[in-house]
Scaffold this motif. Structure first.
Motif, PDB file in Angstrom:
ATOM      1  N   ASP A 247      10.653  97.346  38.877  1.00  0.00           N
ATOM      2  CA  ASP A 247      10.592  98.428  37.890  1.00  0.00           C
ATOM      3  C   ASP A 247      10.026  97.948  36.560  1.00  0.00           C
ATOM      4  OD1 ASP A 247      11.843 100.266  39.617  1.00  0.00           O
ATOM      5  OD2 ASP A 247      13.800  99.427  39.113  1.00  0.00           O
ATOM      6  N   LEU A 248       9.890  96.628  36.436  1.00  0.00           N
ATOM      7  CA  LEU A 248       9.424  96.065  35.165  1.00  0.00           C
ATOM      8  C   LEU A 248       8.073  95.390  35.363  1.00  0.00           C
ATOM      9  CD1 LEU A 248      12.694  94.296  33.911  1.00  0.00           C
ATOM     10  CD2 LEU A 248      11.915  96.613  33.390  1.00  0.00           C
ATOM     11  N   TYR A 249       7.298  95.318  34.301  1.00  0.00           N
ATOM     12  CA  TYR A 249       6.088  94.495  34.343  1.00  0.00           C
ATOM     13  C   TYR A 249       5.812  93.982  32.939  1.00  0.00           C
ATOM     14  CZ  TYR A 249       3.458  98.445  32.398  1.00  0.00           C
ATOM     15  OH  TYR A 249       2.999  99.447  31.584  1.00  0.00           O
ATOM     16  N   VAL A 250       4.981  92.951  32.901  1.00  0.00           N
ATOM     17  CA  VAL A 250       4.683  92.305  31.625  1.00  0.00           C
ATOM     18  C   VAL A 250       3.213  92.483  31.322  1.00  0.00           C
ATOM     19  CG1 VAL A 250       4.639  90.095  30.406  1.00  0.00           C
ATOM     20  CG2 VAL A 250       6.505  90.611  31.995  1.00  0.00           C
ATOM     21  N   ARG A 251       2.928  92.900  30.110  1.00  0.00           N
ATOM     22  CA  ARG A 251       1.537  93.002  29.686  1.00  0.00           C
ATOM     23  C   ARG A 251       1.443  92.462  28.265  1.00  0.00           C
ATOM     24  NH1 ARG A 251      -3.063  97.071  30.620  1.00  0.00           N
ATOM     25  NH2 ARG A 251      -4.365  96.414  28.911  1.00  0.00           N
ATOM     26  N   ASP A 252       0.518  91.546  28.073  1.00  0.00           N
ATOM     27  CA  ASP A 252       0.348  90.908  26.764  1.00  0.00           C
ATOM     28  C   ASP A 252       1.686  90.430  26.200  1.00  0.00           C
ATOM     29  OD1 ASP A 252      -2.351  91.342  26.926  1.00  0.00           O
ATOM     30  OD2 ASP A 252      -2.274  93.248  25.853  1.00  0.00           O
ATOM     31  N   ASP A 253       2.448  89.769  27.038  1.00  0.00           N
ATOM     32  CA  ASP A 253       3.724  89.168  26.615  1.00  0.00           C
ATOM     33  C   ASP A 253       4.784  90.176  26.199  1.00  0.00           C
ATOM     34  OD1 ASP A 253       2.843  86.675  27.152  1.00  0.00           O
ATOM     35  OD2 ASP A 253       2.408  86.125  25.078  1.00  0.00           O
ATOM     36  N   VAL A 254       4.618  91.411  26.611  1.00  0.00           N
ATOM     37  CA  VAL A 254       5.636  92.420  26.322  1.00  0.00           C
ATOM     38  C   VAL A 254       6.110  92.994  27.652  1.00  0.00           C
ATOM     39  CG1 VAL A 254       6.067  94.664  25.244  1.00  0.00           C
ATOM     40  CG2 VAL A 254       4.650  92.960  24.063  1.00  0.00           C
ATOM     41  N   VAL A 255       7.431  93.204  27.752  1.00  0.00           N
ATOM     42  CA  VAL A 255       7.990  93.731  28.994  1.00  0.00           C
ATOM     43  C   VAL A 255       8.062  95.251  28.910  1.00  0.00           C
ATOM     44  CG1 VAL A 255       9.960  93.694  30.576  1.00  0.00           C
ATOM     45  CG2 VAL A 255       9.388  91.651  29.238  1.00  0.00           C
ATOM     46  N   TYR A 256       7.593  95.892  29.965  1.00  0.00           N
ATOM     47  CA  TYR A 256       7.660  97.352  30.046  1.00  0.00           C
ATOM     48  C   TYR A 256       8.406  97.776  31.297  1.00  0.00           C
ATOM     49  CZ  TYR A 256       4.002  97.250  26.501  1.00  0.00           C
ATOM     50  OH  TYR A 256       3.292  97.016  25.366  1.00  0.00           O
ATOM     51  N   MET A 257       9.023  98.937  31.172  1.00  0.00           N
ATOM     52  CA  MET A 257       9.681  99.548  32.320  1.00  0.00           C
ATOM     53  C   MET A 257       8.819 100.729  32.745  1.00  0.00           C
ATOM     54  SD  MET A 257      13.528 101.117  32.382  1.00  0.00           S
ATOM     55  CE  MET A 257      13.338 101.875  30.785  1.00  0.00           C
ATOM     56  N   ARG A 258       8.604 100.829  34.080  1.00  0.00           N
ATOM     57  CA  ARG A 258       7.865 101.990  34.569  1.00  0.00           C
ATOM     58  C   ARG A 258       8.810 103.182  34.573  1.00  0.00           C
ATOM     59  NH1 ARG A 258       3.879  98.782  37.314  1.00  0.00           N
ATOM     60  NH2 ARG A 258       4.940  96.919  38.036  1.00  0.00           N
ATOM     61  N   THR A 259       8.429 104.250  33.961  1.00  0.00           N
ATOM     62  CA  THR A 259       9.257 105.457  34.024  1.00  0.00           C
ATOM     63  C   THR A 259       8.357 106.631  34.375  1.00  0.00           C
ATOM     64  OG1 THR A 259       8.983 106.346  31.789  1.00  0.00           O
ATOM     65  CG2 THR A 259      10.553 104.532  32.048  1.00  0.00           C
ATOM     66  N   THR A 260       8.983 107.747  34.695  1.00  0.00           N
ATOM     67  CA  THR A 260       8.186 108.924  35.049  1.00  0.00           C
ATOM     68  C   THR A 260       7.408 109.420  33.837  1.00  0.00           C
ATOM     69  OG1 THR A 260      10.181 110.192  34.646  1.00  0.00           O
ATOM     70  CG2 THR A 260       9.616 109.763  36.941  1.00  0.00           C
ATOM     71  N   GLU A 261       7.858 109.008  32.633  1.00  0.00           N
ATOM     72  CA  GLU A 261       7.137 109.431  31.433  1.00  0.00           C
ATOM     73  C   GLU A 261       6.207 108.336  30.918  1.00  0.00           C
ATOM     74  OE1 GLU A 261      10.722 110.460  29.414  1.00  0.00           O
ATOM     75  OE2 GLU A 261      10.999 111.642  31.233  1.00  0.00           O
ATOM     76  N   GLY A 262       5.864 107.421  31.805  1.00  0.00           N
ATOM     77  CA  GLY A 262       4.976 106.340  31.378  1.00  0.00           C
ATOM     78  C   GLY A 262       5.754 105.105  30.986  1.00  0.00           C
ATOM     79  N   PRO A 263       5.023 104.038  30.621  1.00  0.00           N
ATOM     80  CA  PRO A 263       5.690 102.772  30.341  1.00  0.00           C
ATOM     81  C   PRO A 263       6.567 102.836  29.090  1.00  0.00           C
ATOM     82  CG  PRO A 263       3.305 102.619  29.978  1.00  0.00           C
ATOM     83  CD  PRO A 263       3.564 103.972  30.517  1.00  0.00           C
ATOM     84  N   GLN A 264       7.693 102.136  29.169  1.00  0.00           N
ATOM     85  CA  GLN A 264       8.602 102.092  28.032  1.00  0.00           C
ATOM     86  C   GLN A 264       8.893 100.629  27.722  1.00  0.00           C
ATOM     87  OE1 GLN A 264      12.818 103.583  27.908  1.00  0.00           O
ATOM     88  NE2 GLN A 264      11.733 105.474  28.403  1.00  0.00           N
TER      89      GLN A 264
END
Lengths: 471, 274
Positions: A247-264
């Motif tokens: 449910d998580l991914y890292v982009r440019d050293d920032v962690v995001y959570m995939r949600t139905t409303e887009g990355p958080q």
């Protein structure tokens, strides 16, 4: 060996804190007690609070037995424990800051370098790095045992991902439902503020760069983990997302959570995953549970992991044996909580003593947990002792030994009626940027087999509600 | 020696990947025996390449690419001036306490056979340097270089039991032996200019370094049975292959991954002025 009974059974005098409870137990009809016990079991079955037991092929999801007789701690006893726990957890944090930083405690000869350097949980990736707010152990479970009216020992420190707090909360809830009259009669310190305390702690350690309203998530290895129930329970109580690595991914050293409303963006991860599985690019490459690149986001200071990576070095039982010196070194004070005297089998003299006295000692693996891989000498068969003798000779540094303590007992329902059973206590101590929080009490674990000293739920232990009485 | 390295790693995906993240340990650092004259790391797609240092002091690049990605090439071009230091490494970056290098890992944990072997072949040796040399010679003699039976996750014990392996396996066996004798030892990944004149290679090289009292870190190349010379370009160190691996990656989505590597290590046409 006559153990100290918390209620005072066996020596005639009921201890004052237990008087009202004892009177109630004596007067309650046995049918009522039986009814309450089956109601309690029904409650736990309904909420689905289970625990997977490894190495048990028959029944992997098991209900941890709950005993309805509470364990009582007085306000005075708790005040001492509370101070001692705070001192200990502060020392654990100072120790970790030091071993990943200037290594002063090693240079000062407080602890041998090899115990740190050769420990597989001492993470090279963390050497010389800063963690947000300089806090490593945000959530700890310090196992305490009692041997007499005045003496409490720390049995072990759990600084990785201690579990059991959901049982503390559920035990209280079921007791309040089933025995409202007892709660009316006693002034019992509440524990239901634990989720608030945990959330406040987690929010307090958000990265400096984090926003005003940090986004906290709970990372679980998934539903096959033995503590999954607790993960979902806590996420629910905290009001945070329960996520798996995917449910998580890292982009440019920032962690995001995939949600139905887009990355958080994610600021704080309460992770219930071991270091080894956190990030397949840094640790075990075969881990599908973690988040690729998470370590980079972490080392860049863009996300807080609770607990920090590399805290397992303090769970090591050989490191444990140095805790009194570590506490003194970092706090300048005498340790309030004692350590169990410990033979480090890596030291030849200690080893030869241990080999000569196996039938009376408890032997543990330095990196073991959950009551797996330990020998309780007085209860072991000749064969078990022989097999430990071999293991010890083969890998002395892998073991420590301790005297077999007469753990205190607490009256407990057994097949034969109410009988004394050995207990321990796991208080949960929270360290945030704004100080230490610790709800009164903790989880009391009870060894249900007569005479048994192993309270771990994985070894057939049960739990009790723990009451800290307001003075 | 002036060594020139051309190292291309190309990934192709039958089903394009949605994202790729890789950790690349493909950039050498200088020490007294090697001067980095030129070094370039490039990717042939639109992505981000971020340079940092890992816990062992290696230079790593973190690569992130957003898909769809059907093909991804990582290209290394470099020139390194080396001098023969008899394997002794000085002037490098050493952020890790040497005691850490006594730790066994899943890949290097010795079994009874390795323990017996390391005791037997070093019996009577009193000086640490002699101990390490005996291990080097014995492993080179006992374990046959063979690319067939082992893979990247083969342990030292497995390879030793077969008496077969590649440079990675022989290095793991050396580490298992040295550490079991109380000698800190570490894995080195890098490049080797072959003495037999063969220029095109299938893979990079690996060897070991052991901490020898009085000398510091000294290299031992069990696959070649020698101490590293000016034919070796040292790139990264770790507790085992995983800690020093040239590429560790993970991809999101996609499938049918194929990997092709082309590597040439040669003496540079332009000779150093000496």
């Amino acid at each position: 060996m006559a153990a100290f009974d918390e209620m005072g059974l066996g020596n005639g005098a009921v201890r004052p804190a237990y008087r009202a409870l004892k009177a109630w137990l004596d007067s309650a009809p046995s049918e009522l007690l039986d009814l309450r016990r089956s109601q309690a079991e029904h409650f736990f079955r309904r909420v689905g609070i289970t625990f997977a037991v490894y190495g048990d092929t028959q029944d992997t999801e098991r209900l941890i037995p709950f005993d309805i007789i509470p364990r009582i701690i007085t306000a005075g006893e708790w005040a001492i424990l509370r101070k001692g726990l705070e001192q200990r957890v502060n020392a654990l944090n100072a120790f970790l800051r030091d071993v990943y930083g200037p290594r002063e405690c090693i240079r000062a000869g407080i602890i041998p370098a090899e115990l740190v350097d050769r420990n597989p949980f001492y993470r090279v990736e963390m050497i010389g790095r800063k963690v947000p707010h300089d806090i490593y152990v945000h959530i700890s479970g310090i196992d305490i045992v009692r041997v007499d009216a005045d003496t409490f020992y720390v049995l072990e420190d759990n600084a990785r991902t201690p579990s059991g707090v959901s049982y503390m909360l559920e035990n209280r809830e079921v007791m309040m439902r089933l025995f409202p009259e007892l709660f009316a009669e006693h002034r019992i310190a509440p524990v239901d503020n634990y989720p608030d305390a945990l959330l406040a702690t987690l929010r307090s350690v958000a990265p400096e760069a984090g926003r005003r309203n940090p986004n906290v998530v709970l990372l679980t290895p998934g539903q096959y983990n033995s503590a999954f129930y607790e993960h979902s329970f806590l996420a629910d109580k905290l009001g945070v997302e329960l996520v798996e690595g995917s449910d998580l991914y890292v982009r440019d050293d920032v962690v995001y959570m995939r949600t139905t409303e887009g990355p958080q963006r994610v600021d704080v991860i309460y992770r219930r995953i071991d270091d080894d599985f956190l990030d397949p690019l840094t640790f075990r490459p075969d881990s599908a549970l973690g988040v690729p690149g998470l370590m980079n986001a972490y080392l860049a200071g863009n996300v807080t992991l609770a607990n920090a990576v590399g805290t397992g070095v303090c769970d090591d039982k050989a490191v444990y044996s140095y805790m009194p010196e570590i506490v003194k070194f970092f706090s300048g004070e005498e340790p309030i909580l004692k350590n169990v005297p410990t033979w480090r089998c890596r030291e030849p003299e200690a080893l030869s003593y241990v080999l000569d006295h196996l039938p009376e000692l408890v032997v543990k693996e330095v990196n073991g947990s959950g009551g797996y891989g330990m020998l309780v000498g007085p209860h072991a068969t000749q064969q078990q002792i022989q097999s430990f003798r071999k293991k010890l000779k083969h890998d002395p540094a892998g073991f420590i030994a301790q005297p077999t303590l007469a753990l205190s007992t607490c009256p407990t329902f057994a097949a034969s009626g109410i009988a004394p059973r050995h207990v321990d206590l796991r208080p949960f101590v929270l360290s945030g940027a704004d100080g230490i929080r610790c709800v009164p009490g903790g989880l009391t674990r009870v060894a249900l087999k007569e005479g048994s000293l192993v309270v771990n739920s994985s070894q057939g232990g049960g739990t009790k509600d723990t009451w800290v009485l307001d003075a | 020696m002036r060594i020139e390295v051309f190292h291309d790693t190309v990934y192709t995906y039958a089903t394009p990947a949605r994202a790729v993240t890789q950790i690349l340990r493909l950039t050498p650092r200088a020490h007294d025996g090697q001067f980095i004259a030129k070094w370039r790391l490039d990717i042939d797609v639109d992505g981000r390449l971020h340079r940092e240092e890992d816990g062992f002091g290696n230079i790593v690049h973190r690569l992130s690419v957003d898909g769809p990605i059907g093909r991804l090439a990582v290209q290394v071009r470099g020139v390194v001036e080396t001098t023969d230091t008899n394997g002794v490494i000085r002037g490098g970056t050493e952020p890790v306490p040497e005691g850490v290098y006594l730790r066994d890992t899943d890949l290097t944990r010795p079994d009874e056979a390795i323990l017996r072997f390391s005791r037997d072949v070093t019996a009577g040796a009193t000086q640490p340097l002699e101990v390490a040399h005996r291990l080097l010679v014995a492993i080179h003699r006992e374990v046959v270089f063979d690319v067939v039976p082992t893979h990247s996750a083969t342990t030292a014990a497995e390879s030793f039991a077969m008496r077969r392996g590649v440079c990675q396996d022989l290095t793991h066996i050396f580490l298992a032996c040295a550490r079991s004798l109380g000698m800190p030892a570490r894995y080195v990944s890098g490049y080797f200019k072959r003495v037999d004149g063969v220029v095109d290679q299938d893979a990079g090289h690996a060897w070991a370094e052991a901490m020898i009292e009085g000398l510091g870190w000294v290299g031992f190349d069990p696959a070649n049975g020698i101490s590293p010379s000016d034919a070796h370009v040292r790139v990264a160190v770790g507790l085992d292959y995983l800690g020093a691996a040239p590429v560790r990656g993970s991809r999101f989505g996609g499938g049918g991954e194929e990997l092709s590597v082309s590597l040439t290590v040669d003496q540079s046409a332009r000779q150093s002025q000496s």
